[in-house]
Scaffold this active site. Structure first.
Site, mmCIF file in Angstrom:
data_model
loop_
_atom_site.group_PDB
_atom_site.id
_atom_site.type_symbol
_atom_site.label_atom_id
_atom_site.label_comp_id
_atom_site.label_asym_id
_atom_site.label_seq_id
_atom_site.Cartn_x
_atom_site.Cartn_y
_atom_site.Cartn_z
ATOM 1 N N HIS A 263 0.823 -1.207 0.000
ATOM 2 C CA HIS A 263 0.000 0.000 0.000
ATOM 3 C C HIS A 263 0.863 1.266 0.000
ATOM 4 O O HIS A 263 1.784 1.406 0.811
ATOM 5 C CB HIS A 263 -0.926 0.005 1.216
ATOM 6 N N HIS A 300 -3.868 5.111 10.721
ATOM 7 C CA HIS A 300 -2.785 6.074 10.898
ATOM 8 C C HIS A 300 -3.262 7.243 11.762
ATOM 9 O O HIS A 300 -4.450 7.555 11.828
ATOM 10 C CB HIS A 300 -2.230 6.568 9.566
ATOM 11 N N ASP A 306 -5.277 17.933 9.773
ATOM 12 C CA ASP A 306 -6.652 17.496 9.579
ATOM 13 C C ASP A 306 -6.772 16.916 8.174
ATOM 14 O O ASP A 306 -6.184 17.452 7.231
ATOM 15 C CB ASP A 306 -7.634 18.668 9.719
ATOM 16 N N HIS A 336 -7.231 7.361 12.655
ATOM 17 C CA HIS A 336 -8.390 6.887 11.900
ATOM 18 C C HIS A 336 -7.909 5.837 10.910
ATOM 19 O O HIS A 336 -6.712 5.677 10.681
ATOM 20 C CB HIS A 336 -9.117 8.028 11.197
#
Length: 386
Positions: A263, A300, A306, A336
């Site tokens: 990834h 992560h 943000d 998240h």
């Protein structure tokens, strides 16, 4: 902007006499940034660009903040923003900080009785629905679904839409917006490993030269106020210009994703940057091809930024219950990652058709009042297993 462009008629040397057929002079104007140290273009007008007849007043359009400090993840249902006839009235600020404002807009009508200039910020307009023509004093561009329109601050423009069904995702940036520096050589040319190159960038292709006198209303945004100024000559009276400072278009469909055996991190999707935030394009691509790969992103932590993701189309593999037009906000300070079940679902998949725009800011984003009616207050609980 990314490279030199010339349009219309210009003299052989800048700052020299350039005369009309009747022997009178064209009026030269330097359209520059960062004082005299940034990108610029030299324009030539039929009439003086300085003729202000009246300043009618101003209107405060500073985004109204509903939540200045928060740590809650949110989903906003962007298509619930109601369409409005006027372009400027349709622009609804959703998220903001001192560097940028993220806006949703659903304008129904073309910009008719005024010209618009944002002197506060560069504008990056992503066209989610609709098509038409972007018209400016630096030339015109056609736009359609999937296009980014990058509009330097100070550009005078109008938007002509083909239909009333239009959806725009807009980033106003108080910092200059550039192509990513790691994809450019020391001359500024995009490198071979860049996911796009100069031939993908569409420059203005026609000038509207209107040598008209009268009363022309220009709405100018300055320090979060919208000023109504009446000019004595048509703002689109440029006969030619050259330089590096001009609007351009880039289609998200021309972004060539970088993939790998495992990834890849979000920076490989980077499309634009400032010194305060980045913009990334998530496009249809082949998944990771290591035999033990997990295509879904790993969890992560947002420590320094943000993360905002605007979902455009396709299957959003890492999320549950996400639709086109939704915006997710994952604030700094908490981790998240994929929703429950998403990691397992991704294993064995070979490709994705997802299409999304991401904005990562280095200063916290405040939630605007216009965002609260479309906010999902329970989204932060969507990672619970039970």
């Amino acid at each position: 902007m990314p490279f030199y462009h010339k349009l219309g008629k210009i003299p052989h040397k800048r700052h020299t006499q350039f005369r009309k057929p009747d022997g009178s002079l064209y009026y030269e104007q330097l359209f520059g940034t960062i004082g005299f140290d940034g990108m610029y273009s030299n324009m030539y007008h039929e009439q003086r660009p300085t003729q202000v007849k009246e300043i009618k007043g101003s209107k405060n359009i500073k985004p109204k903040v509903a939540k200045a400090n928060h740590i809650q993840s949110y989903r906003f249902r962007g298509f619930e923003i109601q369409p409005e006839g006027d372009y400027l009235e349709s622009r609804k600020p959703v998220l903001t900080n001192s560097d940028c404002t993220i806006i949703l807009a659903a304008p129904k009508n073309k910009t008719q009785d005024y010209f618009y200039k944002n002197s506060d910020a560069d504008e990056l307009i992503f066209v989610h629905r609709g098509s038409g023509k972007f018209r400016s004093h630096l030339g015109n561009l056609d736009f359609k679904y999937g296009d980014y329109l990058l509009i330097p601050r100070g550009t005078i423009y109008k938007l002509d839409f083909d239909t009333e069904d239009n959806r725009l995702f807009i980033v106003e940036s108080r910092r200059p917006i550039y192509t990513p520096k790691r994809y450019r050589n020391w001359f500024g040319q995009l490198l071979e490993h860049s996911p796009f190159c100069e031939r993908d960038l569409r420059r203005p292709y026609e000038l509207e030269t209107n040598n008209e006198s009268g009363e022309f209303l220009m709405k100018i945004k300055k320090q979060d106020e919208l000023f109504d100024m009446v000019y004595a000559s048509h703002p689109f009276d440029v006969v030619g210009y050259d330089g590096y400072n001009y609007p351009y278009a880039f289609s998200i469909h021309d972004f060539e994703p970088i993939t790998g055996r495992i990834h890849q991190p979000p920076p490989v999707h980077q499309t634009f940057e400032t010194d305060a935030f980045v913009v990334c394009s998530f496009c249809p691509r082949k998944y990771d091809y290591h035999p033990q790969s997990i295509p879904a992103p790993y969890n992560h932590s947002n420590i320094d930024s943000d993360e905002v993701l605007y979902y455009v189309d396709g299957d959003f593999m890492s999320r549950n219950d996400i639709e086109a037009g939704h915006i997710s906000l994952h604030p700094a300070g908490i981790p998240h990652g994929p929703h429950p079940g998403a990691t397992e679902r991704s294993i064995g998949k070979t490709e994705t058709e997802e299409l999304a725009v991401m904005v990562d800011t280095f200063k916290p984003l405040q939630i605007c009042e216009d965002a609260m009616p479309i906010a999902d207050e329970t989204y932060y609980k969507s990672w619970l297993e039970h």
